[in-house]
Design a protein around this motif. Structure first.
Motif, mmCIF file in Angstrom:
data_model
loop_
_atom_site.group_PDB
_atom_site.id
_atom_site.type_symbol
_atom_site.label_atom_id
_atom_site.label_comp_id
_atom_site.label_asym_id
_atom_site.label_seq_id
_atom_site.Cartn_x
_atom_site.Cartn_y
_atom_site.Cartn_z
ATOM 1 N N ALA A 395 -16.873 16.220 -15.887
ATOM 2 C CA ALA A 395 -17.642 15.134 -15.267
ATOM 3 C C ALA A 395 -19.098 15.510 -15.067
ATOM 4 N N ASN A 396 -19.373 16.800 -14.941
ATOM 5 C CA ASN A 396 -20.734 17.249 -14.644
ATOM 6 C C ASN A 396 -21.549 17.619 -15.873
ATOM 7 N N VAL A 397 -20.938 17.597 -17.049
ATOM 8 C CA VAL A 397 -21.730 17.909 -18.243
ATOM 9 C C VAL A 397 -22.724 16.777 -18.486
ATOM 10 N N SER A 398 -23.822 17.082 -19.170
ATOM 11 C CA SER A 398 -24.954 16.153 -19.251
ATOM 12 C C SER A 398 -24.609 14.812 -19.887
ATOM 13 N N VAL A 399 -23.740 14.813 -20.916
ATOM 14 C CA VAL A 399 -23.408 13.548 -21.580
ATOM 15 C C VAL A 399 -22.713 12.600 -20.610
ATOM 16 N N ASN A 400 -21.737 13.093 -19.885
ATOM 17 C CA ASN A 400 -21.014 12.254 -18.937
ATOM 18 C C ASN A 400 -21.878 11.901 -17.723
ATOM 19 N N ALA A 401 -22.698 12.866 -17.292
ATOM 20 C CA ALA A 401 -23.582 12.614 -16.152
ATOM 21 C C ALA A 401 -24.595 11.521 -16.494
ATOM 22 N N LEU A 402 -25.142 11.588 -17.723
ATOM 23 C CA LEU A 402 -26.100 10.576 -18.162
ATOM 24 C C LEU A 402 -25.442 9.192 -18.201
ATOM 25 N N ALA A 403 -24.198 9.111 -18.682
ATOM 26 C CA ALA A 403 -23.506 7.830 -18.741
ATOM 27 C C ALA A 403 -23.354 7.236 -17.340
ATOM 28 N N ARG A 404 -23.053 8.072 -16.364
ATOM 29 C CA ARG A 404 -22.912 7.587 -14.993
ATOM 30 C C ARG A 404 -24.255 7.108 -14.437
#
Length: 417
Positions: A395-404
């Motif tokens: 959840a904390n990796v940049s791709v998922n963080a950016l989506a949030r």
């Protein structure tokens, strides 16, 4: 189904005698019936025809005997092949029956509050039983449906295969390790790949690798000297990274020795894979890549490695202990495999290494062991560790963080309108 040797041959002989007797009685009854009943005009039985029928029955019996022999041969080969994994990953010196007996003992006392606590040796056997059950998933079910004689025969064949694999690995490493030592340490004279008498502590290359980690081979006055008693209570230097131990932290670099990793890969993944051990792995499946490369070059199917055959996808403590014993024996001057070499007890040596991994004294020690096994997995299998990522980490990796973040901005803009 019974595969007891001896019963097949006896049954076949009995069948032959029974068939011949039946044919004779049948022929006799036809003739006698004709004599006793003049109203029935039965033809005379030609003696040559009776001989033909008997010969035909013999051929059928021989064919059935051959089929039984093939079945028994196939079963024998299967058990021999399946047993080859046991010494490597289960128990180097214990028998399969020892592991089964310990599991049975625990089953018998299960729920008995007055039962004695298991000893360290019993715990080790019990873990070995679970390793056996995972390595040979058919074992437990097969045993439960077996007759006693079949069970004994199966154990004998499994152990025969296990000891055969251990001997094959020793022969393989005997040549490979001499080559690795000669290339890396460049001793003069070089280590003879065929003669073990020139190895051991008298050899300028093997001696330093066998030297107890707490001693200094290069300085006899302060360390190893002729006549020093070497036992399994000392870790040999070859177990350590760069073949050097830190006396203030003997765990530092332990079980990271280059020749130890090479020996492991030579046995479990292939001798060719042992040539490349530098680095911590690039996330690639080195076993499959190596196999594909060989197949592409030769254009033929390449046989599977040991790790693939036994469906082994991670390094285990007992397999490390197995290779450590193999390497130590190959470096020594002893010419035949034995459990005790002078003052050095291989059984205790194997148990010490297994207990280091399986019985850490606390949580921090367990974390260090887990990190060491992860290091080994990268060295041997080179697999990606993405499967080990937790949901929180993903959840904390940049791709998922950016989506949030983008979704949150859109929601905020929508609310403001």
């Amino acid at each position: 189904m019974s595969y007891c040797e001896g019963s097949t041959a006896h049954g076949a002989e009995g069948s032959t005698a029974h068939s011949e007797g039946s044919l004779t009685r049948h022929s006799t009854s036809i003739v006698e019936n004709r004599r006793n009943n003049h109203d029935l005009q039965l033809p005379e039985l030609d003696p040559s025809q009776a001989t033909f029928v008997q010969a035909r029955q013999r051929r059928k019996i021989a064919k059935l005997e051959g089929m039984i022999e093939n079945l028994e041969s196939g079963q024998t080969n299967y058990y021999l092949a399946q047993g080859r994994a046991f010494r490597r990953v289960g128990a180097l010196f214990d028998g399969i029956e020892d592991l089964v007996s310990e599991n049975d003992r625990r089953y018998d006392i299960d729920g008995d509050e007055d039962g004695e606590a298991a000893t360290v040796d019993q715990d080790r056997l019990h873990v070995g039983y679970h390793v056996l059950a995972m390595t040979l998933p058919w074992f437990v079910k097969e045993v439960s449906n077996m007759e006693s004689d079949d069970y004994v025969r199966m154990l004998k064949l499994l152990m025969q295969g296990a000891d055969g694999a251990r001997g094959d690995d020793t022969s393989k490493l005997k040549t490979l390790i001499s080559d690795w030592v000669n290339r890396e340490l460049k001793p003069d004279p070089a280590v003879d790949p065929d003669d073990k008498n020139c190895r051991g502590f008298v050899n300028d290359a093997c001696g330093p690798l066998l030297c107890p980690a707490e001693l200094d081979w290069k300085n006899p006055a302060q360390g190893f000297a002729e006549g020093h008693v070497v036992t399994e209570l000392s870790f040999p230097t070859f177990l350590y990274e760069k073949y050097s131990a830190n006396s203030d932290d003997l765990e530092d670099g332990l079980f990271k020795g280059k020749i130890l990793v090479q020996g492991y890969k030579a046995v479990f993944t292939s001798p060719s894979s042992a040539k490349v051990i530098e680095g911590d792995g690039d996330g690639a499946d080195v076993i499959e890549n190596d196999r594909r490369a060989k197949k592409a070059l030769s254009g033929i199917k390449v046989k599977k490695h040991v790790a693939q055959i036994i469906k082994m996808n991670e390094v285990t403590p007992r397999s490390i202990a197995y290779i450590a014993c193999q390497v130590r024996f190959v470096l020594s001057s002893v010419t035949s495999w034995r459990s005790v070499d002078g003052d050095f007890d291989y059984i205790q040596f194997w148990q010490t290494i297994v207990d280091f991994f399986e019985r850490p004294p606390g949580r921090e020690a367990r974390r260090r062991v887990n990190r060491l096994l992860e290091w080994w997995n990268r060295k041997v299998f080179g697999r990606s560790c993405r499967e080990d990522l937790t949901s929180a980490a993903k959840a904390n990796v940049s791709v998922n963080a950016l989506a949030r973040q983008r979704a949150h901005r859109d929601d905020t803009a929508l609310d403001s309108n």
